[in-house]
Design a protein around this motif. Structure first.
Motif, mmCIF file in Angstrom:
data_model
loop_
_atom_site.group_PDB
_atom_site.id
_atom_site.type_symbol
_atom_site.label_atom_id
_atom_site.label_comp_id
_atom_site.label_asym_id
_atom_site.label_seq_id
_atom_site.Cartn_x
_atom_site.Cartn_y
_atom_site.Cartn_z
ATOM 1 N N ALA A 613 0.838 -1.201 0.000
ATOM 2 C CA ALA A 613 0.000 0.000 0.000
ATOM 3 C C ALA A 613 0.875 1.255 0.000
ATOM 4 O O ALA A 613 0.574 2.239 -0.695
ATOM 5 N N VAL A 637 -9.523 -0.800 -3.628
ATOM 6 C CA VAL A 637 -8.973 -1.116 -2.306
ATOM 7 C C VAL A 637 -10.070 -0.963 -1.257
ATOM 8 O O VAL A 637 -10.595 0.133 -1.042
ATOM 9 N N THR A 640 -6.567 -1.397 3.887
ATOM 10 C CA THR A 640 -5.132 -1.672 3.941
ATOM 11 C C THR A 640 -4.782 -2.133 5.344
ATOM 12 O O THR A 640 -5.399 -1.703 6.327
#
Length: 850
Positions: A613, A637, A640
């Motif tokens: 990330a 996404v 993360t």
């Protein structure tokens, strides 16, 4: 004429000290606590040292001689036989310390191995379950290894040992014959034990690192030592007492190192005591302004008057130091007896350490001098005309522009250092970050911020109080008068609240840092052992899909999960993607998201580990493109991670998206947990997995046993550290509460006419009592709010500097409990002064000021 007059001035102050000892007892209370804390640490050191020496059993007491080689070479079986045949030698055993990784496990799974006879006076261990091993490929494990690896008598363990040529490793299964408890002080690693010859054959080692010898009598040891030197060339022979002494000193040094942390917090507590004592001396001297003005009127100079006040403070400090030392000594004598009632064996200190006691008393006197300097100089400048006025209030002594400028400069320095540290915070994967230097800057910045709080405290009291006291003003006349009483003397309120804020800042920031590091520790352990077992095919192949059903059918196993992995490219670099559902990993225990939220993924969604990330510069809501065999797949996404991903995977997607990336239908990894708790459940699950894999028509998958101890709660070492640190920090809060009680007692004396006037105007004794109690509680509220406002940002900065992957976790419940308890304790500290205030008669309002 100077000497008699100086004696007269000093004598008047000593007479005042004797005439009103209660007032100076309150002044010295904080100093007494500081002396108690410091000398208590000295006595704690002595208790720890005495306990370690009394309980240490590194080299057994029966060992008369210890034999090693001067060239650090091993002593072979021939050398051991020669020692045994030496006249005067009753028994000799070889010692060897080695170890090996646990077969197929992670690199940090390691079993130390030690040679020990298991029985007799030279044994370091005693069996607690099963039997001590006899024969090849059998070992006993200590309780730490049994708990960590889920071992019981009869279970097996695979060790990775080097081949004879040293170029590769071999898998050697060993049987666990029993569980032992060791009396030796070691590294704290899980350890296995066997007899010397059996362990040498297992490890392929040529000899022993040392030989322990027992002689018939202590007097025979000297002659035996000389004979051993002749029988074994190059032998170094030392007495058992010498070796035990070295080991004991090393153990005491290790224990002493653990107390160094206490020294930091003791310094904080002493600093808090000085602040409280300074405030208290200022209030006392303000109360005595008429007496001091009379001395000026009859010829005393400011210099002589200041010197007399400093001498007075030094006497108070020496008396408080002596009382604190005696109190700490008495408690140290009681601690072993009290600990024994709770099952803890502690040794009593040998004798009162007079040098440390004298230094503590003298140090307390010096602290008193430091605390009294500024108030004495200010009080000595009183005008002789003050003798014609009534006593003045301390509320008019708030420092002016100089203090404000100093506070602004300290605040600016704190902000600049904090900003510099924020700009240099490491990114995930940064291994070159200097944590010590970063944390040092955080501490320096925090110290400047606290100095700024001390300097600017009087300016902050009223605005903070106005925001906090809105509900209190609605409780009636007592509440409104309490707010006015605290706000009417901002210098006094600040001097007390700042010390409370120091304690709350340290306790709150420590709890927050420990909560964050505990969350990270749970996350890290989840990564290291996402399941009790995981199965994978040899040489990177796939697993038989029927294996999942076979494992799930075993009642000894639970949470059997199969998933696939594939190699992809992101931004031109190789990475691993999997369809593992993160919500099934240890039921989600310990897994947290840095951005976004962990949950079941939808189509075209992905979870990314911290390193990728950061490298891709993405967070939750951004888009990434993964490529496999030339087929790009664009994903959103969803979250993360704060660190690495379970099983070493970098991207986590849905099964459908993994198929789009070219993964085959067969699973590449299967995980399972033990259905039962404890070592027995873990052992049954291990047997079930082994039986399933060795069944007919089964492939070449193999089992890797992860640490079942990761199912436990927070790390015991971290919990112990947290408890110790918080208890040490509570000493600062104790000093602060003593300051609240002292200030309340002195202000009740100072404000007797005010209380009498309130009584004359119709305010009842109960209302006066509530007013004083609320004032004390407000000191706790002010200190708590200021402390948390200062501590939480620095806790965030410290967590980021110490471990960038740690999720910042605010223990709101614990902090609320600390704040509520502090308010209650500070309110309770004003109970006796409030009772005295409530009994003030209305006639005091018209009495002549003293």
């Amino acid at each position: 004429m100077r000497s008699p007059w100086r004696a007269t001035v000093l004598g008047s102050q000593m007479a005042e000290l004797l005439r009103r000892p209660g007032r100076f007892a309150a002044t010295g209370l904080s100093l007494l606590i500081a002396a108690f804390v410091v000398f208590g640490a000295v006595m704690a050191q002595q208790i720890v040292s005495a306990t370690v020496v009394d309980r240490f059993r590194g080299t057994p007491d029966a060992v008369s001689l210890v034999v090693t080689r001067n060239d650090a070479a091993d002593i072979g079986e021939a050398g051991l036989d020669a020692i045994r045949e030496t006249p005067g030698v009753t028994e000799a055993v070889g010692r060897f310390d080695g170890g090996a990784p646990v077969g197929g496990s992670a690199a940090d799974r390691y079993l130390a191995l030690a040679a020990d006879p298991g029985t007799g006076p030279l044994a370091r261990v005693r069996p607690v379950e099963g039997a001590y091993p006899s024969g090849p490929r059998r070992i006993a494990v200590d309780t730490r290894a049994a708990e960590a690896y889920g071992l019981v008598p009869g279970s097996s363990l695979t060790l990775l040992l080097p081949t004879p040529d040293g170029e590769s490793t071999r898998r050697v299964p060993v049987e666990i014959s029993g569980v032992v408890r060791s009396a030796a002080t070691g590294t704290g690693e899980p350890t296995g034990y066997a007899s010397g010859p059996d362990l040498l054959r297992l490890l392929g080692t040529p000899g022993y690192s040392r030989v322990d010898v027992r002689t018939e009598t202590p007097g025979a040891a000297t002659q035996a030592a000389e004979r051993i030197r002749r029988a074994v060339p190059g032998a170094v022979v030392r007495s058992g007492d010498e070796v035990r002494g070295e080991e004991s000193r090393a153990a005491v040094a290790d224990a002493s190192d653990t107390l160094e942390l206490a020294g930091v917090f003791l310094a904080v507590a002493v600093g808090a005591a000085v602040l409280v004592a300074t405030s208290t001396f200022r209030i006392v001297f303000a109360r005595r302004v008429r007496q001091l003005a009379l001395l000026r009127a009859v010829g005393a100079t400011s210099r002589r008057l200041a010197a007399a006040l400093v001498a007075e403070g030094a006497v108070v400090g020496l008396l408080a130091g002596a009382a604190g030392v005696l109190a700490a000594w008495g408690c140290a004598r009681l601690v072993p007896a009290v600990a024994g009632r709770f099952g803890h064996d502690l040794s009593a200190p040998a004798a009162l350490p007079l040098p440390q006691a004298a230094l503590t008393v003298l140090g307390t006197g010096l602290l008193a001098v430091l605390a009294v300097l500024a108030p004495s100089v200010a009080a000595s400048r009183v005008s002789p005309l003050q003798a014609l006025r009534t006593a003045t209030s301390e509320g008019s002594t708030v420092n002016g522009a100089g203090r404000t400028v100093l506070g602004v400069l300290c605040a600016a320095g704190a902000v600049l250092l904090a900003r510099q540290q924020y700009a240099s915070l490491p990114e995930p994967g940064d291994t070159a970050h200097d944590r010590f230097a970063a944390l040092t800057l955080v501490v320096v910045s925090g110290g400047l911020a606290f100095l700024a709080l001390i300097a600017l405290g009087p300016l902050l009291v009223r605005p903070v109080l106005s925001a906090l006291a809105v509900p209190l003003r609605r409780t009636g006349a007592a509440g409104r008068l309490a707010v006015a009483g605290v706000g009417g003397a901002p210098g006094r309120a600040a001097s007390v609240s700042v010390v409370v804020a120091l304690g709350v800042c340290l306790v709150g920031s420590t709890l927050t840092c420990l909560a964050s590091l505990d969350a990270y520790e749970r996350y890290r352990r989840t990564l290291e052992a996402p399941a009790d077992f995981h199965l994978y095919a040899g040489e990177g192949g796939t697993l038989d899909r029927t294996l999942v059903a076979d494992l799930a059918a075993r009642p000894e196993l639970a949470d059997v999960t199969a998933f696939r992995t594939a190699e992809v490219a992101d931004d031109g670099r190789s990475a691993t993607v999997t369809d593992l559902d993160l919500t099934t990993v240890r039921s989600g225990t310990g897994l947290t998201a840095r951005t976004g939220a962990l949950g079941r993924l939808g189509p075209a969604e992905v979870v990314v580990d911290a390193e990728h990330a950061h490298r891709l510069g993405v967070a939750a809501g951004d888009r990434v493109t993964l490529t496999s065999a030339g087929r790009p797949v664009r994903l959103t996404v969803a979250a993360t991670l704060p660190g690495a991903g379970p099983h070493g995977a970098n991207f986590f997607v849905t099964p459908a998206d993994l198929t789009r990336l070219g993964a085959g239908p067969a699973p590449t990894l299967i995980t399972a947990d033990a259905a039962g708790d404890g070592a027995e459940g873990r052992a049954r699950a291990h047997r079930a997995v082994t039986e399933t894999l060795t069944g007919p028509e089964r492939g070449d998958g193999r089992v890797v046993a992860e640490d079942a101890a990761t199912r436990a709660g927070p790390d015991d070492d971290l919990r112990t550290m947290a408890t110790t640190v918080v208890l040490l920090l509570c000493l600062t809060v104790l000093v602060a509460v003593a300051g609240v009680a002292t200030t309340a007692s002195l202000t009740v004396v100072e404000r007797r006419r005010e209380f009498g006037l309130l009584r004359a105007l119709g305010l009842g004794g109960a209302a006066v009592h509530r007013m004083v109690t609320l004032e004390c509680a407000l000191h706790g509220v002010l200190g708590g709010v200021l402390g948390l406002a200062l501590g939480l940002p620095y806790a965030w900065l410290a967590v980021r500097a110490a471990e960038v992957s740690a999720p910042f976790t605010v223990p709101a419940g614990q902090l609320a409990t600390v704040l509520a308890a502090l308010v209650l304790v500070t309110a309770a500290a004003g109970t006796i002064p409030a009772l005295r205030a409530s009994r003030t008669p209305p006639t005091v309002a018209v009495a002549r000021g003293d």
